[in-house]
Write an enzyme that holds these catalytic residues in place. Structure first.
Site, PDB file in Angstrom:
ATOM      1  N   ARG A 148       0.837  -1.199   0.000  1.00  0.00           N
ATOM      2  CA  ARG A 148       0.000   0.000   0.000  1.00  0.00           C
ATOM      3  C   ARG A 148       0.874   1.251   0.000  1.00  0.00           C
ATOM      4  O   ARG A 148       1.777   1.389   0.817  1.00  0.00           O
ATOM      5  CB  ARG A 148      -0.912  -0.005   1.232  1.00  0.00           C
ATOM      6  CG  ARG A 148      -1.624   1.328   1.544  1.00  0.00           C
ATOM      7  CD  ARG A 148      -2.796   1.572   0.623  1.00  0.00           C
ATOM      8  NE  ARG A 148      -3.418   2.856   0.889  1.00  0.00           N
ATOM      9  CZ  ARG A 148      -4.455   3.047   1.720  1.00  0.00           C
ATOM     10  NH1 ARG A 148      -4.964   2.021   2.386  1.00  0.00           N
ATOM     11  NH2 ARG A 148      -4.992   4.235   1.857  1.00  0.00           N
ATOM     12  N   ARG A 175      -5.356   1.571  -4.470  1.00  0.00           N
ATOM     13  CA  ARG A 175      -4.603   0.956  -3.373  1.00  0.00           C
ATOM     14  C   ARG A 175      -4.688  -0.559  -3.464  1.00  0.00           C
ATOM     15  O   ARG A 175      -5.724  -1.107  -3.860  1.00  0.00           O
ATOM     16  CB  ARG A 175      -5.130   1.432  -2.025  1.00  0.00           C
ATOM     17  CG  ARG A 175      -6.560   1.035  -1.729  1.00  0.00           C
ATOM     18  CD  ARG A 175      -7.289   2.054  -0.900  1.00  0.00           C
ATOM     19  NE  ARG A 175      -7.673   3.209  -1.674  1.00  0.00           N
ATOM     20  CZ  ARG A 175      -8.497   4.165  -1.217  1.00  0.00           C
ATOM     21  NH1 ARG A 175      -8.978   4.104  -0.007  1.00  0.00           N
ATOM     22  NH2 ARG A 175      -8.817   5.182  -1.971  1.00  0.00           N
ATOM     23  N   ASP A 202      -9.890  -0.342   7.233  1.00  0.00           N
ATOM     24  CA  ASP A 202     -10.351   0.766   8.070  1.00  0.00           C
ATOM     25  C   ASP A 202     -11.149   0.238   9.255  1.00  0.00           C
ATOM     26  O   ASP A 202     -11.970  -0.675   9.118  1.00  0.00           O
ATOM     27  CB  ASP A 202     -11.258   1.711   7.266  1.00  0.00           C
ATOM     28  CG  ASP A 202     -10.493   2.495   6.220  1.00  0.00           C
ATOM     29  OD1 ASP A 202      -9.371   2.941   6.521  1.00  0.00           O
ATOM     30  OD2 ASP A 202     -11.016   2.666   5.099  1.00  0.00           O
ATOM     31  N   ASP A 218      -6.911  -1.755   1.564  1.00  0.00           N
ATOM     32  CA  ASP A 218      -7.445  -0.695   2.413  1.00  0.00           C
ATOM     33  C   ASP A 218      -8.161  -1.341   3.594  1.00  0.00           C
ATOM     34  O   ASP A 218      -9.131  -2.083   3.407  1.00  0.00           O
ATOM     35  CB  ASP A 218      -8.427   0.170   1.607  1.00  0.00           C
ATOM     36  CG  ASP A 218      -8.771   1.461   2.320  1.00  0.00           C
ATOM     37  OD1 ASP A 218      -8.054   1.831   3.258  1.00  0.00           O
ATOM     38  OD2 ASP A 218      -9.772   2.102   1.926  1.00  0.00           O
TER      39      ASP A 218
END
Length: 273
Positions: free
Chosen positions: A201, A210, A215, A213
């Site tokens: 990344r 990317r 989160d 990812d």
């Protein structure tokens, strides 16, 4: 929850800042409260349905004698972690480590450190739009499964979605997972960043392409608003690629700020589009 208490377990160990403490050793008193659902054990009289406090006592003794620490804060932290990892029925633990006759140059009975630690529920959004997207996400899930202080409980199916924010890029593959962790929110963020970096990344452009990812969507019902970490995840209520997978694994999870479930938020979002 119900409690199983062990009070003032006496253990001779070698912990302390001064060399003579590590060399000669001294007595410590350890108390802990195990937070366990004892209902089944109470109704069935079956030891397997509860937690064996004798086994936990010997575990504490073993870990106290296994390694020397300078600080009783470190002793307490390691004991709490080992106890929570030992048996899934233990959801939370309080550990107090008392040090009689601590060398402070004044008369005292004990100095102690008391901490509480528990398993925390967290939800992670998964995404990729470069290379072998599915493989990047699957590898990330496996890394989280292999992390000692994490337990992956549910993983949604992966869905293809249009890019959000910056649209001149390949479509994304998105999903979500539910986990339990002993990591703090910031420690969990560091772990996710490390996994992203291992997947190549590169943070060049906001909302840009990317390889991976990851989160944090929720961490229990905590609300955190800091420069490097915002929980619940900002703008998730406007992102179908987050709400869709979340509805699959936790449709009744309620947003601690908006007070709406994942299902309610998704229905509202689709109604506005």
């Amino acid at each position: 929850m119900d409690q199983i208490k062990i009070e003032n377990l006496e253990i001779f160990a070698n912990h302390g800042v001064y060399p003579e403490e590590n060399r000669l050793g001294q007595k410590f008193l350890v108390s802990c409260i195990l937070y366990v659902d004892t209902r089944k054990a109470g109704k069935t009289d079956d030891l397997e349905a509860s937690v064996n406090y004798g086994t936990i006592s010997h575990l504490i003794k073993e870990k106290m004698e296994e390694k020397n620490y300078r600080l009783i804060e470190a002793v307490a932290e390691q004991l709490a972690e080992e106890i929570l990892l030992f048996d899934e029925k233990i959801r939370k633990v309080m550990v107090e480590v008392k040090k009689p006759w601590a060398p402070v140059g004044l008369p005292l009975e004990t100095v102690s450190v008391k901490i509480e630690r528990c398993w925390n529920e967290a939800f992670i959004a998964l995404g990729s739009n470069m290379g072998d997207k599915k493989k990047y996400i699957e590898n990330a899930v496996e890394e989280l499964k292999n992390e000692k202080l994490c337990r992956v409980l549910k993983v949604s199916k992966l869905i293809g979605t249009e890019p959000y924010g910056v649209t001149d890029q390949d479509e994304f593959l998105n999903g979500a997972l539910k986990m339990e962790t002993l990591l703090t929110p910031h420690e969990l963020l560091e772990l996710l960043h490390r996994i992203e970096q291992e997947a190549g990344r590169k943070r060049i452009r906001r909302w840009g392409p990317r390889t991976l990812d990851l989160d944090i969507i929720f961490y229990g019902d905590q609300i955190i608003e800091e420069d490097d970490l915002c929980i619940p995840h900002i703008d998730m209520q406007n992102r179908e690629f987050v709400l869709g997978p979340m509805c699959e694994i936790a449709p009744h999870k309620r947003h601690p700020v908006l007070k709406e479930t994942m299902t309610e938020m998704l229905v509202k979002l689709k109604g506005n589009n």
